[in-house]
Design a protein around this motif. Structure first.
Motif, PDB file in Angstrom:
ATOM      1  N   LEU B  97       0.842  -1.204   0.000  1.00 43.11           N
ATOM      2  CA  LEU B  97       0.000   0.000   0.000  1.00 43.11           C
ATOM      3  C   LEU B  97       0.873   1.249   0.000  1.00 43.11           C
ATOM      4  CD1 LEU B  97      -2.792  -0.683   2.622  1.00 43.11           C
ATOM      5  CD2 LEU B  97      -2.987  -0.606   0.157  1.00 43.11           C
ATOM      6  N   ARG B  98       1.960   1.172   0.765  1.00 43.00           N
ATOM      7  CA  ARG B  98       2.760   2.367   0.972  1.00 43.00           C
ATOM      8  C   ARG B  98       3.561   2.712  -0.277  1.00 43.00           C
ATOM      9  NH1 ARG B  98       7.847   2.976   4.386  1.00 43.00           N
ATOM     10  NH2 ARG B  98       7.976   0.772   3.921  1.00 43.00           N
ATOM     11  N   GLU B  99       4.003   1.668  -0.984  1.00 42.71           N
ATOM     12  CA  GLU B  99       4.932   1.942  -2.077  1.00 42.71           C
ATOM     13  C   GLU B  99       4.234   2.266  -3.392  1.00 42.71           C
ATOM     14  OE1 GLU B  99       7.156  -1.559  -1.641  1.00 42.71           O
ATOM     15  OE2 GLU B  99       8.248  -0.748   0.076  1.00 42.71           O
ATOM     16  N   ARG B 100       2.930   1.928  -3.485  1.00 41.51           N
ATOM     17  CA  ARG B 100       2.263   2.191  -4.764  1.00 41.51           C
ATOM     18  C   ARG B 100       1.720   3.608  -4.781  1.00 41.51           C
ATOM     19  NH1 ARG B 100      -1.300  -3.084  -5.379  1.00 41.51           N
ATOM     20  NH2 ARG B 100      -2.172  -2.070  -3.568  1.00 41.51           N
ATOM     21  N   ILE B 101       2.568   4.539  -5.148  1.00 42.33           N
ATOM     22  CA  ILE B 101       2.185   5.951  -5.103  1.00 42.33           C
ATOM     23  C   ILE B 101       1.835   6.428  -6.503  1.00 42.33           C
ATOM     24  CG2 ILE B 101       3.043   8.267  -4.641  1.00 42.33           C
ATOM     25  CD1 ILE B 101       4.679   7.025  -2.387  1.00 42.33           C
ATOM     26  N   GLU B 102       0.637   7.011  -6.609  1.00 42.80           N
ATOM     27  CA  GLU B 102       0.213   7.562  -7.897  1.00 42.80           C
ATOM     28  C   GLU B 102       0.713   8.990  -8.024  1.00 42.80           C
ATOM     29  OE1 GLU B 102      -1.244   5.624  -9.929  1.00 42.80           O
ATOM     30  OE2 GLU B 102      -1.930   3.992  -8.649  1.00 42.80           O
ATOM     31  N   PRO B 131      -5.408   9.790 -17.723  1.00 45.66           N
ATOM     32  CA  PRO B 131      -4.443   8.698 -17.879  1.00 45.66           C
ATOM     33  C   PRO B 131      -4.770   7.517 -16.961  1.00 45.66           C
ATOM     34  CG  PRO B 131      -3.499  10.456 -16.571  1.00 45.66           C
ATOM     35  CD  PRO B 131      -4.851  10.928 -16.989  1.00 45.66           C
ATOM     36  N   ARG B 132      -4.348   6.307 -17.388  1.00 45.44           N
ATOM     37  CA  ARG B 132      -4.469   5.131 -16.515  1.00 45.44           C
ATOM     38  C   ARG B 132      -3.587   5.334 -15.299  1.00 45.44           C
ATOM     39  NH1 ARG B 132      -6.232  -0.077 -18.478  1.00 45.44           N
ATOM     40  NH2 ARG B 132      -5.421  -0.975 -16.569  1.00 45.44           N
ATOM     41  N   LEU B 133      -4.002   4.756 -14.182  1.00 48.81           N
ATOM     42  CA  LEU B 133      -3.181   4.843 -12.983  1.00 48.81           C
ATOM     43  C   LEU B 133      -1.998   3.901 -13.105  1.00 48.81           C
ATOM     44  CD1 LEU B 133      -5.846   4.947 -10.171  1.00 48.81           C
ATOM     45  CD2 LEU B 133      -4.509   6.824 -11.069  1.00 48.81           C
ATOM     46  N   ARG B 134      -0.929   4.218 -12.362  1.00 52.15           N
ATOM     47  CA  ARG B 134       0.247   3.371 -12.418  1.00 52.15           C
ATOM     48  C   ARG B 134      -0.017   2.023 -11.745  1.00 52.15           C
ATOM     49  NH1 ARG B 134       5.041   6.962 -10.370  1.00 52.15           N
ATOM     50  NH2 ARG B 134       3.568   8.649 -10.719  1.00 52.15           N
ATOM     51  N   PHE B 135      -0.778   2.041 -10.646  1.00 53.90           N
ATOM     52  CA  PHE B 135      -0.985   0.798  -9.889  1.00 53.90           C
ATOM     53  C   PHE B 135      -2.453   0.405  -9.784  1.00 53.90           C
ATOM     54  CE2 PHE B 135       2.906   2.764  -8.364  1.00 53.90           C
ATOM     55  CZ  PHE B 135       3.801   1.734  -8.584  1.00 53.90           C
ATOM     56  N   GLY B 136      -3.351   1.402  -9.579  1.00 55.11           N
ATOM     57  CA  GLY B 136      -4.765   1.091  -9.387  1.00 55.11           C
ATOM     58  C   GLY B 136      -5.342   0.417 -10.622  1.00 55.11           C
ATOM     59  N   GLY B 137      -5.721  -0.860 -10.511  1.00 50.76           N
ATOM     60  CA  GLY B 137      -6.288  -1.586 -11.633  1.00 50.76           C
ATOM     61  C   GLY B 137      -5.287  -1.865 -12.732  1.00 50.76           C
ATOM     62  N   ASP B 230      -4.543  10.525  -2.305  1.00 50.55           N
ATOM     63  CA  ASP B 230      -4.640  11.946  -1.950  1.00 50.55           C
ATOM     64  C   ASP B 230      -3.820  12.798  -2.922  1.00 50.55           C
ATOM     65  OD1 ASP B 230      -2.079  11.502  -1.268  1.00 50.55           O
ATOM     66  OD2 ASP B 230      -2.280  11.972   0.854  1.00 50.55           O
ATOM     67  N   GLN B 231      -3.590  14.047  -2.538  1.00 47.94           N
ATOM     68  CA  GLN B 231      -2.998  14.988  -3.486  1.00 47.94           C
ATOM     69  C   GLN B 231      -1.629  14.543  -3.996  1.00 47.94           C
ATOM     70  OE1 GLN B 231      -2.470  18.950  -2.006  1.00 47.94           O
ATOM     71  NE2 GLN B 231      -2.417  19.797  -4.052  1.00 47.94           N
ATOM     72  N   VAL B 232      -0.813  13.959  -3.084  1.00 44.50           N
ATOM     73  CA  VAL B 232       0.509  13.531  -3.521  1.00 44.50           C
ATOM     74  C   VAL B 232       0.496  12.076  -3.971  1.00 44.50           C
ATOM     75  CG1 VAL B 232       1.801  15.207  -2.208  1.00 44.50           C
ATOM     76  CG2 VAL B 232       1.135  13.077  -1.129  1.00 44.50           C
ATOM     77  N   GLY B 233      -0.702  11.515  -4.166  1.00 44.75           N
ATOM     78  CA  GLY B 233      -0.809  10.185  -4.723  1.00 44.75           C
ATOM     79  C   GLY B 233      -0.672   9.055  -3.717  1.00 44.75           C
ATOM     80  N   GLN B 234      -0.663   9.369  -2.428  1.00 41.34           N
ATOM     81  CA  GLN B 234      -0.574   8.299  -1.431  1.00 41.34           C
ATOM     82  C   GLN B 234      -1.926   7.654  -1.202  1.00 41.34           C
ATOM     83  OE1 GLN B 234       1.240   9.832   2.120  1.00 41.34           O
ATOM     84  NE2 GLN B 234       3.112   8.690   1.661  1.00 41.34           N
ATOM     85  N   ASP B 235      -1.892   6.373  -0.855  1.00 41.28           N
ATOM     86  CA  ASP B 235      -3.113   5.612  -0.640  1.00 41.28           C
ATOM     87  C   ASP B 235      -3.825   6.123   0.624  1.00 41.28           C
ATOM     88  OD1 ASP B 235      -4.203   2.705  -1.633  1.00 41.28           O
ATOM     89  OD2 ASP B 235      -4.689   3.152   0.450  1.00 41.28           O
TER      90      ASP B 235
END
Lengths: 325, 467
Positions: B97-102, B131-137, B230-235
């Protein structure tokens, strides 16, 4: 009575001196004026000259407690303690970091705070008493049980949620009232409604629970049983006997906060853009303006002590059993 | 060892607190006058459900209180190098969870980012699209499979929950059957009717709900950001979990840090009276006459100045944030200390007139022994009630203080900081609602459970409410 009030007022003096010393210690010993100057000037480009000139600008370039270089009485009076702390006692709050007179700002802004806080308190107390009395009347029923469950749930919600949800619902979706802002005079009404409604809703949970215990406590007393035994109807018992006596703890709880209404609520005022003392304080905290925070701490304690004295006086007014010596 | 343990100040206090709770529980087991009210608490279904929820929060908080620094690869012989950032056990567990930052905002369970960007297309032209997300889906090649994938994951999560629940429930049924010498069928029937002293029905129901929520969240979290980013892409889900510890620390340590002072001063004021009483009364009237928010603001501002001028004495950001949290607890304790002290003084004034205290005085027992042996144990119910009642208001206060700017360190995960960060996004169209909702929901769960449990404890321990 007057002798008692005078004595209580005199008793307030050592407390205010204590508050004064505490804030002085916090703002001038724990952080020296040099630290403050460094914080305001930014850590990187600090030269001793810049610090000295900042201190001179803000009148902090004096010894803390004892000026050995001055002559006569100035040894005491030409110090930071005298110039910044003792003057609070005559409500001379000095100047803020941007050069404005704090006393003038305070006297201007407190009316906006009052315009929000007073209706919130009055409407809130009225609604809480009504709901609490209803629940106490129906004690033990399903309505009472579920009412209490709802109260606990309402207590568990953050005030911030009520504010954000209320602003979103009433202002953004329904466009009933402006989202924030303020206007002097009667034009303030449309800006005041939403904060008052939200403040009231936020207070219902805790208030109703507290007042319900007051009512239930009175209902268990002997005089109530006597009144019922005489054949009075339950409604009459409730309004004529229980309500009157339960008002004593309710009133005294309300009286103590009345003077503090001038200070207003920090969160409400800053969310709704009310130019009162609450938003004044929050701005000061965010700009790290120590002069204003110090002034508000002192003002807050004065008002709290006034509230305590008013509470004692109100006891004698509403409860004939208490006589002040 | 591939890591070294780090003990932050609040960690030490948390484990001290945990140890004292365990010791108190052992002590209470052997004393009838403490066992009776606790048994009354145990019989309340609502209180036990609340306890289940609370223990889930506490588990997350404890996991987040064991901190470690990883050892870096390629250490020279005899000298280990450690990473500069401090991680907790929860971070290690939740590292996916922590490392998958959008890049920035994305809605819960989304595959596409929240705002449009200029994206280069396959044919070389640029287009303005989501754009597609890097990790989500990212595991889905065809975006139209999203619905079925989510349904499959929910189904798997529920299945896992049901299996675990059945295992747990059968354990409970077997132990009931053994204790009452019943057949298994009769034990099930008793459980369903709620005909057991401990309300196992409520406990199991709550556990079941939490289990299914947890398992579904777990299985969805494998492929999506279940509460968005959130704003900085954290879960957001990870942020909410990390905030649990902050809430718990503020709720518990605050009262416990100041408890010794309140107890000592309150009992001494009531016991000695005279000038001791005057001094202590003066002390707490002065402190309580300063509006709490302003005292906290003044103290935190001072701390900020201190930190700014002593930056070199903090090795990591986490240590600095931790010191600020501890200081916040201390200063919140100073403001809540006064009301408890007043209550204890009043109770001691009453107790010292009691016959057994008079008898002890007549027998020549010393002051300290009378206060410690005869008075302090008899005011403990007030202490306990205050501690549990204060907890929820302190958790709520944290959010408000963070909003005012005098709460926990901005770098620390807390519900207040989450709300503060997301508040301005309410003006966006469509609105970014998930950060706020997540923070408020997690906070509501903790505070509601704490309130319900506190009510049961108060009802059981307050002698005025006993019938």
């Amino acid at each position: 009575m007057i002798a008692y009030i005078v004595r209580r007022a005199l008793y307030a003096i050592p407390i205010l001196i204590g508050v004064n010393l505490l804030t002085f210690a916090l703002f001038f010993f724990v952080n020296t004026p040099d630290d403050m100057a460094r914080l305001h000037l930014g850590v990187k480009r600090v030269t001793p000259e810049a610090i000295a000139s900042w201190k001179a600008d803000h009148d902090y370039d004096k010894p803390l407690l004892w000026n050995s270089q001055a002559a006569g009485l100035d040894k005491v009076s030409d110090t930071i303690f005298f110039r910044h702390s003792l003057k609070l006692f005559v409500f001379d709050f000095g100047r803020a970091d941007d050069g404005r007179d704090i006393s003038y700002d305070v006297s201007n802004r407190m009316w906006a705070s009052l315009a929000i806080a007073l209706p919130t308190l009055l409407v809130g107390v009225l609604i809480n008493i009504t709901v609490a009395m209803m629940l106490a009347f129906l004690r033990g029923s399903y309505l009472d049980t579920w009412g209490m469950v709802i109260c606990v749930m309402m207590m568990s919600v953050s005030l911030l949620f009520y504010i954000i949800a209320g602003q979103y619902l009433f202002s953004k979706l329904l466009h009933l009232v402006p989202i924030s802002g303020y206007a002097p005079g009667f034009a303030a009404a449309k800006f005041v409604i939403l904060p008052v409604v939200i403040g009231t809703i936020g207070g219902i949970g805790a208030g109703t629970r507290l007042y319900r215990t007051f009512f239930l406590e009175e209902m268990g007393k002997d005089y109530v049983r006597t009144a019922r035994a005489k054949g009075l109807s339950e409604v009459r018992v409730l309004f004529r006997h229980v309500l009157k006596n339960a008002m004593i703890p309710i009133l005294t709880g309300v009286v103590v906060v009345i003077p503090l209404l001038f200070i207003g609520s920090l969160v409400m005022e800053s969310f709704f853009g009310i130019p009162g003392l609450g938003s004044y304080t929050i701005d000061a905290i965010q700009h790290q303006d120590f002069g204003i925070v110090r002034a508000m701490v002192f003002l807050g304690s004065v008002l709290y002590i006034v509230g305590l004295i008013l509470t004692d006086i109100s006891y004698t007014v509403v409860d004939p059993r208490i006589r002040l010596q | 060892m591939p890591f070294k343990l780090i003990f932050l100040w609040t960690d030490i206090l948390i484990f001290l607190l945990l140890a004292s709770v365990v010791l108190f529980a052992l002590y209470a087991r052997r004393h009838e006058h403490l066992r009776v009210p606790w048994r009354q608490v145990r019989r309340r279904p609502l209180a036990m459900s609340a306890l289940v929820v609370l223990s889930l929060y506490v588990t997350v908080g404890l996991l987040d209180s064991i901190h470690l620094q990883r050892r870096l690869e390629g250490a020279t012989a005899g000298q280990a190098h450690y990473a500069t950032n401090i991680e907790s056990l929860l971070d290690v567990v939740c590292s996916p969870l922590r490392e998958r930052i959008e890049k920035s905002y994305s809605a819960p369970l989304a595959m596409y980012a929240f705002s449009r960007e200029v994206v280069p297309r396959a044919d070389g032209r640029m287009s303005f699209e989501y754009p597609r997300l890097r990790f989500g889906g990212a595991q889905l090649r065809d975006p139209s499979e999203r619905g079925t994938d989510i349904a499959r994951r929910i189904g798997f999560g529920l299945l896992l929950a049901i299996v675990t629940f059945v295992l747990l429930a059968s354990g409970v049924v077997l132990s009931i059957a053994r204790r009452h010498n019943d057949s298994v069928a009769r034990a099930v029937a008793r459980l369903a009717r709620g005909d057991i002293e401990t309300p196992w029905r409520a406990i199991l129901a709550t556990t079941g709900i939490l289990l299914s929520l947890g398992c579904v969240a777990l299985s969805l979290a494998g492929g999506y950001h279940i509460l968005g980013t959130d704003q900085v892409g954290q879960d957001v889900f990870y942020n909410s979990l990390k905030s649990v510890r902050t809430g718990l620390v503020i709720g518990t340590l605050t009262t416990l840090v100041m408890l010794p002072f309140a107890l000592a001063f309150g009992v001494m004021a009531g016991y000695f009276r005279g000038w001791v009483d005057d001094v202590i009364q003066y002390l707490y009237t002065t402190l309580s006459s300063i509006p709490a928010v302003l005292l906290i603001a003044a103290a935190i501002l001072s701390l900020q100045v201190y930190i700014a001028t002593h930056e070199e004495s903090f090795a990591t950001i986490a240590e600095r944030a931790d010191l600020r949290l501890l200081f916040l607890c201390l200063i919140l304790g100073v403001t809540s200390w006064t009301s408890l002290c007043r209550l204890l003084r009043g109770e001691t004034l009453k107790l010292r007139q009691m016959d057994y205290v008079q008898a002890a005085t007549a027998l020549g027992v010393g002051h300290i022994q009378i206060m410690g042996r005869h008075i302090a144990p008899n005011v403990m119910h007030i202490v306990l009630i205050t501690v549990v009642l204060d907890f929820s208001s302190l958790v709520l206060a944290e959010a408000v203080l963070s909003y005012v700017g005098v709460g926990v360190d901005p770098s620390m995960n807390s519900w207040g900081n989450m709300i503060n960060g997301a508040r301005l996004e309410m003006a966006r169209e469509p609105i970014v609602w998930w950060s706020l909702t997540a923070a408020f929901t997690f906070m509501f769960g903790l505070v509601l459970a704490a309130n319900l449990f506190a009510d049961a404890v108060r009802d059981a321990f307050d002698p005025r409410l006993r019938t």
